[in-house]
Motif scaffolding. Sequence first.
Motif, PDB file in Angstrom:
ATOM      1  N   ASP A  42     -13.546 -31.376 -46.717  1.00 61.95           N
ATOM      2  CA  ASP A  42     -12.359 -30.653 -46.275  1.00 61.95           C
ATOM      3  C   ASP A  42     -12.238 -29.385 -47.117  1.00 61.95           C
ATOM      4  OD1 ASP A  42     -10.108 -30.680 -44.468  1.00 61.95           O
ATOM      5  OD2 ASP A  42      -8.853 -30.878 -46.238  1.00 61.95           O
ATOM      6  N   PHE A  43     -12.233 -28.240 -46.462  1.00 62.80           N
ATOM      7  CA  PHE A  43     -12.146 -26.957 -47.142  1.00 62.80           C
ATOM      8  C   PHE A  43     -10.683 -26.630 -47.432  1.00 62.80           C
ATOM      9  CE2 PHE A  43     -15.952 -26.752 -44.446  1.00 62.80           C
ATOM     10  CZ  PHE A  43     -16.909 -26.563 -45.430  1.00 62.80           C
ATOM     11  N   LYS A  44     -10.425 -26.171 -48.641  1.00 60.32           N
ATOM     12  CA  LYS A  44      -9.059 -25.845 -49.062  1.00 60.32           C
ATOM     13  C   LYS A  44      -8.994 -24.440 -49.642  1.00 60.32           C
ATOM     14  CE  LYS A  44      -7.178 -29.752 -48.032  1.00 60.32           C
ATOM     15  NZ  LYS A  44      -6.432 -29.781 -46.783  1.00 60.32           N
ATOM     16  N   THR A  45      -7.882 -23.771 -49.381  1.00 55.46           N
ATOM     17  CA  THR A  45      -7.638 -22.447 -49.952  1.00 55.46           C
ATOM     18  C   THR A  45      -6.567 -22.496 -51.037  1.00 55.46           C
ATOM     19  OG1 THR A  45      -6.031 -21.945 -48.222  1.00 55.46           O
ATOM     20  CG2 THR A  45      -8.309 -21.247 -47.829  1.00 55.46           C
ATOM     21  N   ASP A  46      -6.220 -23.703 -51.472  1.00 56.03           N
ATOM     22  CA  ASP A  46      -5.181 -23.885 -52.482  1.00 56.03           C
ATOM     23  C   ASP A  46      -5.466 -23.055 -53.739  1.00 56.03           C
ATOM     24  OD1 ASP A  46      -4.789 -25.873 -50.611  1.00 56.03           O
ATOM     25  OD2 ASP A  46      -4.619 -27.502 -52.051  1.00 56.03           O
ATOM     26  N   THR A  47      -4.422 -22.487 -54.314  1.00 60.06           N
ATOM     27  CA  THR A  47      -4.548 -21.808 -55.602  1.00 60.06           C
ATOM     28  C   THR A  47      -4.605 -22.837 -56.719  1.00 60.06           C
ATOM     29  OG1 THR A  47      -3.313 -19.922 -54.750  1.00 60.06           O
ATOM     30  CG2 THR A  47      -3.491 -20.107 -57.136  1.00 60.06           C
ATOM     31  N   ASP A  48      -3.728 -23.836 -56.644  1.00 61.20           N
ATOM     32  CA  ASP A  48      -3.729 -24.936 -57.616  1.00 61.20           C
ATOM     33  C   ASP A  48      -4.585 -26.065 -57.076  1.00 61.20           C
ATOM     34  OD1 ASP A  48      -1.914 -23.617 -59.326  1.00 61.20           O
ATOM     35  OD2 ASP A  48      -0.225 -24.318 -58.121  1.00 61.20           O
ATOM     36  N   GLU A  49      -5.515 -26.535 -57.886  1.00 64.29           N
ATOM     37  CA  GLU A  49      -6.421 -27.603 -57.454  1.00 64.29           C
ATOM     38  C   GLU A  49      -5.888 -28.949 -57.908  1.00 64.29           C
ATOM     39  OE1 GLU A  49     -10.460 -26.641 -58.514  1.00 64.29           O
ATOM     40  OE2 GLU A  49     -10.236 -24.597 -57.772  1.00 64.29           O
ATOM     41  N   ILE A  50      -5.189 -29.611 -56.993  1.00 62.54           N
ATOM     42  CA  ILE A  50      -4.598 -30.920 -57.270  1.00 62.54           C
ATOM     43  C   ILE A  50      -5.083 -31.862 -56.156  1.00 62.54           C
ATOM     44  CG2 ILE A  50      -2.475 -32.200 -57.708  1.00 62.54           C
ATOM     45  CD1 ILE A  50      -1.124 -29.438 -58.216  1.00 62.54           C
ATOM     46  N   PRO A  51      -6.250 -32.469 -56.333  1.00 61.38           N
ATOM     47  CA  PRO A  51      -6.839 -33.287 -55.268  1.00 61.38           C
ATOM     48  C   PRO A  51      -5.931 -34.399 -54.752  1.00 61.38           C
ATOM     49  CG  PRO A  51      -8.412 -32.948 -57.047  1.00 61.38           C
ATOM     50  CD  PRO A  51      -7.092 -32.397 -57.509  1.00 61.38           C
ATOM     51  N   GLU A  52      -5.104 -34.975 -55.636  1.00 57.05           N
ATOM     52  CA  GLU A  52      -4.240 -36.086 -55.245  1.00 57.05           C
ATOM     53  C   GLU A  52      -3.294 -35.717 -54.101  1.00 57.05           C
ATOM     54  OE1 GLU A  52      -4.263 -34.833 -58.490  1.00 57.05           O
ATOM     55  OE2 GLU A  52      -5.819 -36.211 -59.181  1.00 57.05           O
ATOM     56  N   VAL A  53      -2.939 -34.448 -54.000  1.00 58.42           N
ATOM     57  CA  VAL A  53      -2.035 -33.982 -52.952  1.00 58.42           C
ATOM     58  C   VAL A  53      -2.628 -34.243 -51.559  1.00 58.42           C
ATOM     59  CG1 VAL A  53      -1.015 -31.891 -51.948  1.00 58.42           C
ATOM     60  CG2 VAL A  53      -0.967 -32.236 -54.410  1.00 58.42           C
ATOM     61  N   HIS A  54      -3.948 -34.266 -51.479  1.00 62.26           N
ATOM     62  CA  HIS A  54      -4.632 -34.404 -50.196  1.00 62.26           C
ATOM     63  C   HIS A  54      -5.142 -35.819 -49.929  1.00 62.26           C
ATOM     64  CE1 HIS A  54      -4.346 -30.097 -49.945  1.00 62.26           C
ATOM     65  NE2 HIS A  54      -4.895 -29.999 -51.138  1.00 62.26           N
ATOM     66  N   PHE A  55      -4.779 -36.770 -50.809  1.00 61.43           N
ATOM     67  CA  PHE A  55      -5.303 -38.131 -50.694  1.00 61.43           C
ATOM     68  C   PHE A  55      -5.006 -38.763 -49.329  1.00 61.43           C
ATOM     69  CE2 PHE A  55      -4.983 -42.727 -51.084  1.00 61.43           C
ATOM     70  CZ  PHE A  55      -6.222 -43.038 -51.608  1.00 61.43           C
ATOM     71  N   ASN A  56      -3.752 -38.732 -48.891  1.00 59.46           N
ATOM     72  CA  ASN A  56      -3.389 -39.380 -47.620  1.00 59.46           C
ATOM     73  C   ASN A  56      -4.108 -38.743 -46.436  1.00 59.46           C
ATOM     74  OD1 ASN A  56      -1.721 -41.234 -48.871  1.00 59.46           O
ATOM     75  ND2 ASN A  56       0.118 -40.013 -48.588  1.00 59.46           N
ATOM     76  N   GLN A  57      -4.232 -37.435 -46.464  1.00 63.28           N
ATOM     77  CA  GLN A  57      -4.948 -36.736 -45.390  1.00 63.28           C
ATOM     78  C   GLN A  57      -6.407 -37.209 -45.324  1.00 63.28           C
ATOM     79  OE1 GLN A  57      -5.593 -32.601 -46.226  1.00 63.28           O
ATOM     80  NE2 GLN A  57      -6.324 -32.156 -44.162  1.00 63.28           N
ATOM     81  N   LEU A  58      -7.065 -37.259 -46.479  1.00 59.42           N
ATOM     82  CA  LEU A  58      -8.469 -37.657 -46.501  1.00 59.42           C
ATOM     83  C   LEU A  58      -8.647 -39.141 -46.181  1.00 59.42           C
ATOM     84  CD1 LEU A  58      -9.770 -35.483 -49.440  1.00 59.42           C
ATOM     85  CD2 LEU A  58     -10.199 -35.187 -47.006  1.00 59.42           C
ATOM     86  N   GLU A  59      -7.694 -39.961 -46.575  1.00 54.72           N
ATOM     87  CA  GLU A  59      -7.768 -41.382 -46.213  1.00 54.72           C
ATOM     88  C   GLU A  59      -7.665 -41.552 -44.694  1.00 54.72           C
ATOM     89  OE1 GLU A  59      -8.328 -44.580 -47.809  1.00 54.72           O
ATOM     90  OE2 GLU A  59      -9.289 -43.007 -48.982  1.00 54.72           O
ATOM     91  N   SER A  60      -6.837 -40.736 -44.055  1.00 51.48           N
ATOM     92  CA  SER A  60      -6.739 -40.773 -42.590  1.00 51.48           C
ATOM     93  C   SER A  60      -8.066 -40.368 -41.963  1.00 51.48           C
ATOM     94  CB  SER A  60      -5.636 -39.833 -42.101  1.00 51.48           C
ATOM     95  OG  SER A  60      -4.390 -40.250 -42.582  1.00 51.48           O
ATOM     96  N   TYR A  61      -8.685 -39.332 -42.496  1.00 57.01           N
ATOM     97  CA  TYR A  61      -9.987 -38.900 -41.998  1.00 57.01           C
ATOM     98  C   TYR A  61     -11.042 -39.996 -42.209  1.00 57.01           C
ATOM     99  CZ  TYR A  61      -8.233 -34.048 -41.841  1.00 57.01           C
ATOM    100  OH  TYR A  61      -7.552 -32.888 -41.575  1.00 57.01           O
ATOM    101  N   ARG A  62     -10.990 -40.633 -43.398  1.00 57.20           N
ATOM    102  CA  ARG A  62     -11.946 -41.711 -43.709  1.00 57.20           C
ATOM    103  C   ARG A  62     -11.812 -42.845 -42.690  1.00 57.20           C
ATOM    104  NH1 ARG A  62     -13.774 -42.653 -48.941  1.00 57.20           N
ATOM    105  NH2 ARG A  62     -11.860 -41.731 -49.780  1.00 57.20           N
ATOM    106  N   LEU A  63     -10.586 -43.212 -42.387  1.00 53.03           N
ATOM    107  CA  LEU A  63     -10.338 -44.280 -41.416  1.00 53.03           C
ATOM    108  C   LEU A  63     -10.846 -43.886 -40.030  1.00 53.03           C
ATOM    109  CD1 LEU A  63      -9.084 -47.032 -40.773  1.00 53.03           C
ATOM    110  CD2 LEU A  63      -6.909 -45.859 -40.419  1.00 53.03           C
ATOM    111  N   ALA A  64     -10.588 -42.653 -39.629  1.00 53.23           N
ATOM    112  CA  ALA A  64     -11.019 -42.185 -38.308  1.00 53.23           C
ATOM    113  C   ALA A  64     -12.546 -42.198 -38.185  1.00 53.23           C
ATOM    114  CB  ALA A  64     -10.479 -40.783 -38.042  1.00 53.23           C
ATOM    115  N   VAL A  65     -13.237 -41.691 -39.203  1.00 55.41           N
ATOM    116  CA  VAL A  65     -14.702 -41.667 -39.160  1.00 55.41           C
ATOM    117  C   VAL A  65     -15.258 -43.090 -39.192  1.00 55.41           C
ATOM    118  CG1 VAL A  65     -16.783 -40.993 -40.451  1.00 55.41           C
ATOM    119  CG2 VAL A  65     -14.938 -39.347 -40.093  1.00 55.41           C
TER     120      VAL A  65
END
Length: 75
Positions: A24-47
């Motif tokens: 997942d490509f991000k343009t975030d200025t602050d790199e806080i991976p935990e913020v995207h955990f739920n989004q990526l877990e949804s993607y993981r489940l879908a795949v």
Amino acid sequence: GIMSGQIDLVFQDSEDKEKFIIVDFKTDTDEIPEVHFNQLESYRLAVSKFKSTSLENVRCFLFYLRSGHFVEVKR
């Protein structure tokens, strides 16, 4: 409820056809991976469901476009 989203990149492991990698490509200025955990877990489940493989066979990564950093987001 219904969730909608778009996976930026998913590819199959060339050595183990049961394994997949999501990027997942991000343009975030602050790199806080935990913020995207739920989004990526949804993607993981879908795949996992779409490719009929276990959740453990799907790895998720963030690629921060501003810095070029690549971070794995683990379960």
